[in-house]
Design a protein around this motif. Sequence first.
Motif, PDB file in Angstrom:
ATOM      1  N   UNK A  53     -21.988  23.795 -24.116  1.00 38.65           N
ATOM      2  CA  UNK A  53     -21.901  25.186 -24.567  1.00 38.65           C
ATOM      3  C   UNK A  53     -20.608  25.894 -24.202  1.00 38.65           C
ATOM      4  N   UNK A  54     -19.569  25.135 -23.836  1.00 41.58           N
ATOM      5  CA  UNK A  54     -18.220  25.701 -23.797  1.00 41.58           C
ATOM      6  C   UNK A  54     -17.690  26.214 -22.483  1.00 41.58           C
ATOM      7  N   UNK A  55     -18.497  26.179 -21.407  1.00 43.90           N
ATOM      8  CA  UNK A  55     -18.012  26.704 -20.136  1.00 43.90           C
ATOM      9  C   UNK A  55     -16.739  26.040 -19.637  1.00 43.90           C
ATOM     10  N   UNK A  56     -16.674  24.707 -19.569  1.00 41.92           N
ATOM     11  CA  UNK A  56     -15.454  24.053 -19.103  1.00 41.92           C
ATOM     12  C   UNK A  56     -14.236  24.336 -19.981  1.00 41.92           C
ATOM     13  N   UNK A  57     -14.427  24.357 -21.304  1.00 40.56           N
ATOM     14  CA  UNK A  57     -13.302  24.616 -22.208  1.00 40.56           C
ATOM     15  C   UNK A  57     -12.724  26.003 -21.981  1.00 40.56           C
ATOM     16  N   UNK A  69      -9.736  22.228 -27.840  1.00 41.51           N
ATOM     17  CA  UNK A  69     -10.638  21.890 -28.934  1.00 41.51           C
ATOM     18  C   UNK A  69     -11.812  21.127 -28.345  1.00 41.51           C
ATOM     19  N   UNK A  70     -13.010  21.598 -28.601  1.00 46.60           N
ATOM     20  CA  UNK A  70     -14.205  20.941 -28.095  1.00 46.60           C
ATOM     21  C   UNK A  70     -14.979  20.262 -29.208  1.00 46.60           C
ATOM     22  N   UNK A  71     -15.641  19.153 -28.871  1.00 47.38           N
ATOM     23  CA  UNK A  71     -16.472  18.425 -29.815  1.00 47.38           C
ATOM     24  C   UNK A  71     -17.835  18.187 -29.182  1.00 47.38           C
ATOM     25  N   UNK A  73     -22.030  16.818 -30.307  1.00 48.78           N
ATOM     26  CA  UNK A  73     -22.965  16.338 -31.321  1.00 48.78           C
ATOM     27  C   UNK A  73     -24.092  17.337 -31.565  1.00 48.78           C
ATOM     28  N   UNK A  74     -24.148  18.381 -30.726  1.00 45.04           N
ATOM     29  CA  UNK A  74     -25.182  19.410 -30.837  1.00 45.04           C
ATOM     30  C   UNK A  74     -24.635  20.641 -31.561  1.00 45.04           C
ATOM     31  N   UNK A  75     -25.195  20.964 -32.708  1.00 38.08           N
ATOM     32  CA  UNK A  75     -24.755  22.162 -33.427  1.00 38.08           C
ATOM     33  C   UNK A  75     -25.096  23.425 -32.642  1.00 38.08           C
ATOM     34  N   UNK A  76     -26.195  23.373 -31.882  1.00 37.23           N
ATOM     35  CA  UNK A  76     -26.552  24.522 -31.036  1.00 37.23           C
ATOM     36  C   UNK A  76     -25.452  24.775 -30.013  1.00 37.23           C
ATOM     37  N   UNK A  77     -24.981  23.710 -29.353  1.00 44.26           N
ATOM     38  CA  UNK A  77     -23.925  23.872 -28.352  1.00 44.26           C
ATOM     39  C   UNK A  77     -22.639  24.389 -28.982  1.00 44.26           C
ATOM     40  N   UNK A  78     -22.305  23.907 -30.169  1.00 45.43           N
ATOM     41  CA  UNK A  78     -21.086  24.377 -30.839  1.00 45.43           C
ATOM     42  C   UNK A  78     -21.176  25.875 -31.116  1.00 45.43           C
ATOM     43  N   UNK A  79     -22.336  26.343 -31.562  1.00 47.22           N
ATOM     44  CA  UNK A  79     -22.513  27.783 -31.808  1.00 47.22           C
ATOM     45  C   UNK A  79     -22.411  28.572 -30.510  1.00 47.22           C
ATOM     46  N   UNK A  80     -23.048  28.068 -29.441  1.00 45.23           N
ATOM     47  CA  UNK A  80     -22.990  28.749 -28.144  1.00 45.23           C
ATOM     48  C   UNK A  80     -21.569  28.777 -27.601  1.00 45.23           C
ATOM     49  N   UNK A  95     -11.423  26.287 -30.046  1.00 42.31           N
ATOM     50  CA  UNK A  95     -12.190  25.997 -31.251  1.00 42.31           C
ATOM     51  C   UNK A  95     -13.138  24.849 -30.950  1.00 42.31           C
ATOM     52  N   UNK A  96     -14.270  24.849 -31.635  1.00 44.55           N
ATOM     53  CA  UNK A  96     -15.321  23.872 -31.361  1.00 44.55           C
ATOM     54  C   UNK A  96     -15.818  23.267 -32.668  1.00 44.55           C
ATOM     55  N   UNK A  97     -16.031  21.942 -32.627  1.00 42.70           N
ATOM     56  CA  UNK A  97     -16.419  21.207 -33.819  1.00 42.70           C
ATOM     57  C   UNK A  97     -17.712  20.431 -33.579  1.00 42.70           C
TER      58      UNK A  97
END
Length: 255
Positions: A53-57, A69-71, A73-80, A95-97
């Motif tokens: 969910x983006x904390x480290x990025x 840029x983060x990748x 496999x979880x669409x929920x995590x990308x949204x978060x 940005x997250x993919x």
Amino acid sequence: MDLINGGHFHLSYWYDEKDDTPITEAGQRITRRVVDSLGLRSGDHLLDVGCGPGGPAVLAAELTGARVTGVSISSYDVSAATRRAEESGLGDRLEFHHGDYMALTFPDASFDAVMAIESLLSAPDLDHVLGEFFRLLRPGGAVALCHCTKEAEMSEELMEQFKASNMANQLPTLPEWIEALRRAGFVVEEYSQFGHRVFGQSARYFAAVDDHHDELVAKVGAQTIAGIKQGMRGFFDPGPELVGYAIVAGRKPAA
């Protein structure tokens, strides 16, 4: 689980039993150690593989001025993660993919650094993934892996229980992590093992879930929380004598 870890969906680091640092801040210690090992500079482009969910990025961008840029496999995590980036005020550098790290589509030599925090135990083919990291890095680019390690032999039952608890396909020893990076073409420059300060602090993770029990139940339901705690028991049962925790950092040769 953002209520517990502030978007750092990985384990935490405490110096000793007297260290009363909150779990979110203790989790950021792991991220800081990984980021420090990469030697990032302002303007560098970092790939966060299995970004959660983006904390480290977000923290990496804050600490270094790098683009990230983060990748996941979880669409929920990308949204978060995208929401977290916007709330941080650093959305222009983050940005997250949604994607599978077994099939990364970025062009060759796209990044100055790659980090993977607790995301590769589930890799169906670790050599393939590390080969992709090598392809995606510019010459001289840095890589850092942060994962659990096998420290001693354990029963087949205990190993299968550990793997099932976090959807793992393998649990390499520290020397095996090092050798895997070398097989991919990297020069290994640094490694550190600190399992007792991370994996050995299991009671703190259970306490964090209990401290937020009502909020978590309201968000995901009692049955889900019970399942999470059961999985945690399977994960931590081996203890720090059998399962460690390490960072391994290396570099793609400049020429």
